[in-house]
Motif scaffolding. Sequence first.
Motif, short mmCIF file in Angstrom:
data_model
loop_
_atom_site.label_atom_id
_atom_site.label_comp_id
_atom_site.label_asym_id
_atom_site.label_seq_id
_atom_site.Cartn_x
_atom_site.Cartn_y
_atom_site.Cartn_z
N ASN A 188 0.93 -1.26 0.00
CA ASN A 188 -0.07 0.05 0.14
C ASN A 188 0.87 1.23 0.03
O ASN A 188 0.32 2.21 -0.25
CB ASN A 188 -0.87 0.08 1.28
CG ASN A 188 -0.31 0.11 2.66
OD1 ASN A 188 0.90 -0.06 2.61
ND2 ASN A 188 -0.90 -0.35 3.42
N ALA A 191 0.60 2.73 -3.35
CA ALA A 191 -0.65 2.90 -4.12
C ALA A 191 -1.00 3.77 -5.17
O ALA A 191 -1.71 3.56 -6.07
CB ALA A 191 -1.68 3.21 -2.92
N ASP A 192 -0.17 4.77 -5.33
CA ASP A 192 -0.11 5.87 -6.27
C ASP A 192 0.67 5.65 -7.49
O ASP A 192 0.89 6.56 -8.23
CB ASP A 192 0.12 7.25 -5.35
CG ASP A 192 -0.75 7.59 -4.62
OD1 ASP A 192 -1.75 7.14 -4.65
OD2 ASP A 192 -0.41 8.34 -3.42
N GLU A 193 1.33 4.70 -7.65
CA GLU A 193 2.33 4.41 -8.44
C GLU A 193 1.50 3.54 -9.83
O GLU A 193 0.58 2.69 -9.58
CB GLU A 193 3.55 3.25 -7.95
CG GLU A 193 4.17 4.04 -6.87
CD GLU A 193 5.39 5.06 -7.63
OE1 GLU A 193 5.42 5.06 -8.74
OE2 GLU A 193 6.03 5.70 -6.55
N SER A 194 1.82 3.37 -10.92
CA SER A 194 1.73 2.69 -11.94
C SER A 194 2.60 1.54 -12.19
O SER A 194 3.72 1.42 -11.65
CB SER A 194 1.95 3.39 -13.56
OG SER A 194 1.05 4.49 -13.56
N ILE A 217 -4.90 -2.11 -3.05
CA ILE A 217 -4.87 -1.08 -4.22
C ILE A 217 -4.92 -1.73 -5.29
O ILE A 217 -4.98 -3.01 -5.51
CB ILE A 217 -3.07 -0.72 -3.99
CG1 ILE A 217 -2.42 -2.03 -4.44
CG2 ILE A 217 -2.71 -0.29 -2.86
CD1 ILE A 217 -0.78 -1.63 -4.69
N PRO A 219 -3.37 -0.76 -8.86
CA PRO A 219 -2.69 0.15 -9.64
C PRO A 219 -2.87 -0.15 -11.03
O PRO A 219 -3.28 -0.92 -11.61
CB PRO A 219 -1.32 -0.22 -9.29
CG PRO A 219 -1.36 -1.86 -8.94
CD PRO A 219 -2.71 -1.93 -8.19
#
Length: 310
Positions: A188, A191-194, A217, A219
């Motif tokens: 987590n 969580a904001d990653e590609s 998550i 992604p």
Amino acid sequence: MSLSIDTTLAQLTGILPVLRELGNGETITSTAERLGFSQPALSRAIARCESELSVKLVERAGRGIALTEEGRVLTDAATEALSIFQPALEDVLGDRNARPVRLGTLRSIAGQLGPMMTRTPISSNVTISEGSTDGLLEKLVKGDIDAVIIGPRPEDPRFDWAFLQNQEFVLAVPPEHRLAGREAIMLNEAADESFVAMDSKYTTRDLADQLCAEAGISPPITVESDNPYTLRTYVASGLGLCILPDIMAGDDPSIATVRILRPGGELATREIGMVRMKSRPLPAQVRSALRSLLARPLSIDPRLVPSRGL
């Protein structure tokens, strides 16, 4: 000069090898090649069998062939019968017709088999096929290979399983990434990653998706590939992070790897084992080779040994 095992088998069992291969081939040409027949000879053999039985075994399907319902029943029966008879024949003929051990393995394991076989005295030659879990199990069921090394453990009751190791999964990131240098993370934290990912036909992808779901998550996947080297280059280029078996990430200097912790704090791993068909006898030299491999299994990280036996 002794006859080959295939020739001897055909002489003793007649149409059975033809019926078995009809279930594996998509065209008359490909089936003939597998049997070592010419296409006209195979067509005549099929026509003769259909005439004697007064049933249709195959029918045209575009440019290929498809089994009729009656053909499927007979090919399944022929496959089962030969799975018992052929190993017995190979045992009787012994060293005169000893064949290679046919082993299938996941790509993420293939690189470990060389050291494994170097440490293990095996009197037989070994042929190795790489593929996905589903593809390898399909070959195992058809009798094209003797055993497969895969993960996770299949649930099908037809299979026999012998545990080999726990394989660790890691997160591959660019060397300059904020998570690089960490010993272990919870997913987590990404969580904001590609992400980039293995093709969905592989169980490596299944576990990666499961680990993300456990971490809560979802992604975005920017690129999929069936080649771990390609995925590592995408990670290094900044296209996304990637969840891979540790051995697939390797010692690639263009990326960094971070260990993954599941929500309960344990390392992210999957079981790897050897799978055989429960009801299929194998030639003596094949059984001996597989026992030798199991006696000297893949190298195991002591941190990943399960707390209880399987």
